[in-house]
Design a protein around this motif. Structure first.
Motif, PDB file in Angstrom:
ATOM      1  N   LYS A   1       0.828  -1.196   0.000  1.00 34.77           N
ATOM      2  CA  LYS A   1       0.000   0.000   0.000  1.00 34.77           C
ATOM      3  C   LYS A   1       0.870   1.256   0.000  1.00 34.77           C
ATOM      4  N   SER A   2       0.331   2.295  -0.627  1.00 33.53           N
ATOM      5  CA  SER A   2       1.047   3.569  -0.693  1.00 33.53           C
ATOM      6  C   SER A   2       0.101   4.686  -0.294  1.00 33.53           C
ATOM      7  N   GLU A   3       0.664   5.738   0.284  1.00 36.33           N
ATOM      8  CA  GLU A   3      -0.155   6.892   0.645  1.00 36.33           C
ATOM      9  C   GLU A   3      -0.657   7.604  -0.606  1.00 36.33           C
ATOM     10  N   GLU A   4       0.135   7.519  -1.671  1.00 33.49           N
ATOM     11  CA  GLU A   4      -0.289   8.108  -2.936  1.00 33.49           C
ATOM     12  C   GLU A   4      -1.229   7.138  -3.645  1.00 33.49           C
ATOM     13  N   LYS A   5      -2.139   7.686  -4.447  1.00 33.51           N
ATOM     14  CA  LYS A   5      -3.077   6.838  -5.190  1.00 33.51           C
ATOM     15  C   LYS A   5      -2.408   6.383  -6.485  1.00 33.51           C
ATOM     16  N   ILE A   6      -1.800   5.204  -6.424  1.00 35.37           N
ATOM     17  CA  ILE A   6      -1.127   4.638  -7.597  1.00 35.37           C
ATOM     18  C   ILE A   6      -1.906   3.419  -8.052  1.00 35.37           C
ATOM     19  N   LYS A   7      -2.351   3.428  -9.297  1.00 32.70           N
ATOM     20  CA  LYS A   7      -3.144   2.321  -9.830  1.00 32.70           C
ATOM     21  C   LYS A   7      -2.244   1.129 -10.123  1.00 32.70           C
ATOM     22  N   ALA A   8      -2.594  -0.014  -9.583  1.00 32.85           N
ATOM     23  CA  ALA A   8      -1.800  -1.230  -9.804  1.00 32.85           C
ATOM     24  C   ALA A   8      -1.970  -1.722 -11.233  1.00 32.85           C
ATOM     25  N   VAL A   9      -0.976  -2.438 -11.742  1.00 32.63           N
ATOM     26  CA  VAL A   9      -1.061  -2.989 -13.097  1.00 32.63           C
ATOM     27  C   VAL A   9      -2.233  -3.976 -13.151  1.00 32.63           C
ATOM     28  N   PRO A  10      -2.938  -4.070 -14.285  1.00 28.24           N
ATOM     29  CA  PRO A  10      -4.139  -4.909 -14.360  1.00 28.24           C
ATOM     30  C   PRO A  10      -3.865  -6.398 -14.243  1.00 28.24           C
ATOM     31  N   SER A  11      -2.689  -6.842 -14.671  1.00 28.00           N
ATOM     32  CA  SER A  11      -2.348  -8.264 -14.576  1.00 28.00           C
ATOM     33  C   SER A  11      -0.897  -8.407 -14.136  1.00 28.00           C
ATOM     34  N   LEU A  12      -0.651  -9.347 -13.230  1.00 23.38           N
ATOM     35  CA  LEU A  12       0.705  -9.568 -12.721  1.00 23.38           C
ATOM     36  C   LEU A  12       1.439 -10.667 -13.474  1.00 23.38           C
ATOM     37  N   TYR A  13       0.788 -11.315 -14.421  1.00 25.24           N
ATOM     38  CA  TYR A  13       1.415 -12.452 -15.093  1.00 25.24           C
ATOM     39  C   TYR A  13       2.736 -12.058 -15.762  1.00 25.24           C
ATOM     40  N   GLY A  14       2.727 -10.985 -16.548  1.00 26.38           N
ATOM     41  CA  GLY A  14       3.927 -10.589 -17.283  1.00 26.38           C
ATOM     42  C   GLY A  14       5.086 -10.222 -16.379  1.00 26.38           C
ATOM     43  N   ILE A  15       4.812  -9.409 -15.344  1.00 28.25           N
ATOM     44  CA  ILE A  15       5.905  -8.984 -14.464  1.00 28.25           C
ATOM     45  C   ILE A  15       6.416 -10.153 -13.624  1.00 28.25           C
ATOM     46  N   LEU A  16       5.530 -11.074 -13.210  1.00 25.44           N
ATOM     47  CA  LEU A  16       5.991 -12.243 -12.449  1.00 25.44           C
ATOM     48  C   LEU A  16       6.899 -13.130 -13.298  1.00 25.44           C
ATOM     49  N   MET A  17       6.521 -13.356 -14.544  1.00 25.76           N
ATOM     50  CA  MET A  17       7.351 -14.180 -15.430  1.00 25.76           C
ATOM     51  C   MET A  17       8.675 -13.476 -15.756  1.00 25.76           C
ATOM     52  N   THR A  18       8.624 -12.152 -15.872  1.00 28.66           N
ATOM     53  CA  THR A  18       9.851 -11.382 -16.141  1.00 28.66           C
ATOM     54  C   THR A  18      10.758 -11.384 -14.920  1.00 28.66           C
ATOM     55  N   LEU A  19      10.179 -11.239 -13.730  1.00 31.26           N
ATOM     56  CA  LEU A  19      10.972 -11.315 -12.505  1.00 31.26           C
ATOM     57  C   LEU A  19      11.598 -12.694 -12.335  1.00 31.26           C
ATOM     58  N   ASN A  20      10.880 -13.726 -12.744  1.00 30.29           N
ATOM     59  CA  ASN A  20      11.424 -15.091 -12.676  1.00 30.29           C
ATOM     60  C   ASN A  20      12.712 -15.204 -13.493  1.00 30.29           C
ATOM     61  N   HIS A  21      12.765 -14.485 -14.605  1.00 31.25           N
ATOM     62  CA  HIS A  21      13.988 -14.441 -15.415  1.00 31.25           C
ATOM     63  C   HIS A  21      15.034 -13.539 -14.753  1.00 31.25           C
ATOM     64  N   MET A  22      14.610 -12.374 -14.301  1.00 28.11           N
ATOM     65  CA  MET A  22      15.534 -11.385 -13.729  1.00 28.11           C
ATOM     66  C   MET A  22      16.330 -11.930 -12.550  1.00 28.11           C
ATOM     67  N   VAL A  23      15.631 -12.602 -11.620  1.00 24.94           N
ATOM     68  CA  VAL A  23      16.287 -13.016 -10.379  1.00 24.94           C
ATOM     69  C   VAL A  23      17.375 -14.064 -10.627  1.00 24.94           C
ATOM     70  N   GLN A  24      17.381 -14.656 -11.796  1.00 23.97           N
ATOM     71  CA  GLN A  24      18.394 -15.667 -12.120  1.00 23.97           C
ATOM     72  C   GLN A  24      19.637 -15.057 -12.770  1.00 23.97           C
ATOM     73  N   GLN A  25      19.611 -13.761 -13.050  1.00 23.04           N
ATOM     74  CA  GLN A  25      20.723 -13.115 -13.748  1.00 23.04           C
ATOM     75  C   GLN A  25      21.762 -12.587 -12.769  1.00 23.04           C
ATOM     76  N   ASP A  26      22.998 -12.481 -13.234  1.00 24.49           N
ATOM     77  CA  ASP A  26      24.086 -12.076 -12.345  1.00 24.49           C
ATOM     78  C   ASP A  26      23.971 -10.625 -11.886  1.00 24.49           C
ATOM     79  N   TYR A  27      23.214  -9.800 -12.626  1.00 26.22           N
ATOM     80  CA  TYR A  27      23.095  -8.396 -12.237  1.00 26.22           C
ATOM     81  C   TYR A  27      22.076  -8.194 -11.107  1.00 26.22           C
ATOM     82  N   PHE A  28      21.217  -9.187 -10.848  1.00 28.25           N
ATOM     83  CA  PHE A  28      20.150  -9.006  -9.862  1.00 28.25           C
ATOM     84  C   PHE A  28      20.709  -9.037  -8.445  1.00 28.25           C
ATOM     85  N   PRO A  29      20.457  -7.997  -7.647  1.00 30.85           N
ATOM     86  CA  PRO A  29      20.978  -7.952  -6.273  1.00 30.85           C
ATOM     87  C   PRO A  29      20.309  -9.019  -5.407  1.00 30.85           C
TER      88      PRO A  29
END
Length: 571
Positions: free
Chosen positions: A508-536
């Motif tokens: 939650k945020s104090e500002e009114k920020i509209k969440a993305v309509p679907s999380l499928y794309g970002i979840l699948m992209t994060l699944n790739h990101m977290v496996q890369q050497d640049y990901f903290p």
């Protein structure tokens, strides 16, 4: 197995419910990995005479445990109901098909005649459908009445496999004089889209005995809706149709309304969040006039304007069985809401009206604009479908309006730049940026601005598809952007993860920020990101904690969520 594990298992099994031919291990959180782990479960099964229902929900069953449980089931010919939802928690996706094959083969060997099969909330994807495909085609399912596959991540491929299996089951059972008579079908949250829905519609049309169909949140647009409408018309016993959170538009709604006119047994219509719009609502209202058994009508959040909503209200005048009318989240305005309530009060039916607290307010009544919106969506959809099927070579497909104006020369697609893609992202635009798209987007994104990085990442990931060229383009573009950001000494990691979680609707945020309509794309992209050497790696525990928490948006993307959590666990 350690002695403390045996003690814990024994305590869980002491809670096992037995009665009415049912053996239940529901919700005991049993971790059955090896054959030894399953010893007590097997003993209970073997000692149960007249076993008709087996509940394994809320446990986790591995390949070896499934094999020995299956062996015990080979002698249970009276088994009719398999409540096997949510029984692969924490398992690798590759473990699920062999486990299902073992259990399915056991039911076939036993000569069981199933009435109900529930495999909901198992994130097995298309491969998982292969795991019970043979079971569905076998005599064990000739008697099947209820098939529940909610939230399984089947996708288009899984939907097609499932449809083919159902058709084969009907063909074989018909040859024996007792055709498959499926009554209840549940497959919400499965990313079936148009092609998966159309394949299943063909199976439904052949079966013809359905009484309830639940297919919410499947990304189905009007071509898939029209296919389902045609199939439903051949299932005259339908009582419940739940297609919530798909996209009808006027065209799909009109087709479904025509079908509703012949479904005289219908009791529940749930087309909430389906964008039926005013044109579709009027058509549905006309159909509803003849549906005297109707108990519930949900047309909430459908961009319906005042006059159309009032038409719906007038259509329910003589519906003595009606218990609920939901028109919340539409565009009635304060005056329209009052008129709606007055109409229902006049029918002495004010009690059936649901809340109108989320009404969007009255908009200008521009019917012409609504028709144009439908036409534009039709053209975009036709082009996308043709391109996905390999017919859109050499640029985009010629739009229908150009054909209508008798232009014989295909019009080349307009050039795409980074700004155009980020303003209105689509897979086609990303690919049309060319092989240097990753470099171009990274170069033109100010990575010192955390909010800019997050919004760019979300727009890139929003076009993610399992289609190889698109998936590769998304991964490469993400890598270029995030490598640049994460390797910058001034990039604020805390601000990044906070902003990302807020935009995903997980924080939650104090500002009114509209969440993305679907999380499928970002979840699948994060699944790739977290496996890369640049990901903290320091961000992994934070991400894992928030993705693990209960959340409706995450529930609708169970497959992607499972993949990401599995990867994070292995880091």
């Amino acid at each position: 197995m350690a002695s403390e594990d045996i003690t814990k298992l024994a305590e869980s099994l002491a809670k096992t419910k037995v009665g009415g031919g049912q053996l239940s291990f529901k919700g005991q959180s049993l971790k059955l990995n090896t054959a030894e782990d399953a010893d007590e479960v097997i003993k209970q099964i073997e000692e149960f005479d007249g076993l008709e229902a087996l509940r394994l929900e809320g446990n986790t069953v591995g390949v070896e445990a499934a094999k020995v449980i299956a062996k015990a089931l080979e002698k249970k010919s009276e088994l009719k109901r398999c409540h096997w939802s949510d029984m692969f928690t924490g398992r690798l996706r590759s473990e699920i098909p062999p486990a299902l094959i073992s259990l399915g083969d056991a039911l076939i060997t036993a000569g069981a005649q199933l009435v109900e099969l529930d495999l909901s909330d198992n994130a097995f994807g298309p491969d998982g459908v292969r795991g019970f495909e043979a079971l569905l085609k076998s005599p064990a399912c000739y008697t099947l009445q209820e098939l529940k596959l909610n939230n399984c991540g089947m996708g288009i491929g899984g939907g097609k496999i499932l449809a083919a299996a159902l058709k084969e089951c009907h063909r074989k059972s018909s040859a024996q004089g007792k055709p498959l008579a499926l009554k209840i079908f549940v497959a919400g949250r499965n990313r079936l889209e148009n092609d998966g829905a159309t394949a299943l519609a063909e199976a439904f049309g052949i079966i013809g005995t359905l009484e309830e169909v639940h297919m919410p949140q499947n990304g189905i647009n009007h071509p898939g809706i029209r296919a389902l409408a045609q199939a439903f018309a051949i299932n005259p016993l339908l009582k419940v149709v739940n297609l919530n959170d798909n996209t009808f538009t006027g065209k799909g709604a009109v087709a479904m309304a025509e079908t509703l006119k012949v479904l005289r047994q219908i009791e529940v219509i749930n087309f909430g969040d389906c964008l039926v719009r005013s044109k579709g609502a009027v058509a549905i209202a006309d159909a509803v006039k003849g549906l005297h058994k109707l108990k519930e009508l949900n047309l909430s959040f459908c961009e319906i304007k005042r006059d159309a909503a009032l038409t719906v209200a007038e259509a329910i005048e003589d519906k003595a069985e009606l218990e609920k009318l939901d028109l919340n989240g539409n565009c009635l305005g304060e005056e329209g809401c009052e008129q709606l309530q007055e109409i229902l009060e006049g029918f002495n039916m004010a009690a059936v009206l649901g809340s109108l607290s989320d009404d969007e307010g009255e908009e200008e009544d521009d019917e012409e604009e609504e028709v144009e919106d439908d036409d534009d969506e039709d053209e975009e959809e036709e082009q996308q479908q043709l391109q996905e099927r390999g017919q859109g070579e050499q640029g985009s497909v010629t739009p229908k309006k150009i054909i209508d104006s008798q232009e014989s020369t295909p019009v080349p697609s307009p050039p795409v730049d980074v700004a155009t893609f980020l303003a209105f992202p689509s897979p086609e635009k990303l690919l049309r940026l060319g092989p240097k798209c990753s470099v171009l987007i990274a170069q033109q994104t100010d990575t010192s601005d955390v909010e800019k990085v997050v919004t760019t990442l979300l727009r890139i990931s929003s076009v993610f598809k399992d289609d190889a060229p698109v998936k590769t383009a998304v991964h490469e573009t993400t890598d270029a952007l995030m490598r640049k950001a994460f390797t910058s000494a001034t990039f604020n990691l805390d601000a990044f993860i906070t902003s990302l979680l807020v935009h995903m609707g997980l924080l939650k945020s104090e500002e009114k920020i509209k969440a993305v309509p679907s999380l499928y794309g970002i979840l699948m992209t994060l699944n790739h990101m977290v496996q890369q050497d640049y990901f903290p790696k320091s961000l992994a525990p934070v991400l894992s904690a928030f993705v693990t928490k209960p959340n409706r948006a995450l529930d609708s993307c169970s497959f992607a969520r499972h993949m990401l959590l599995q990867t994070l666990h292995q880091l």
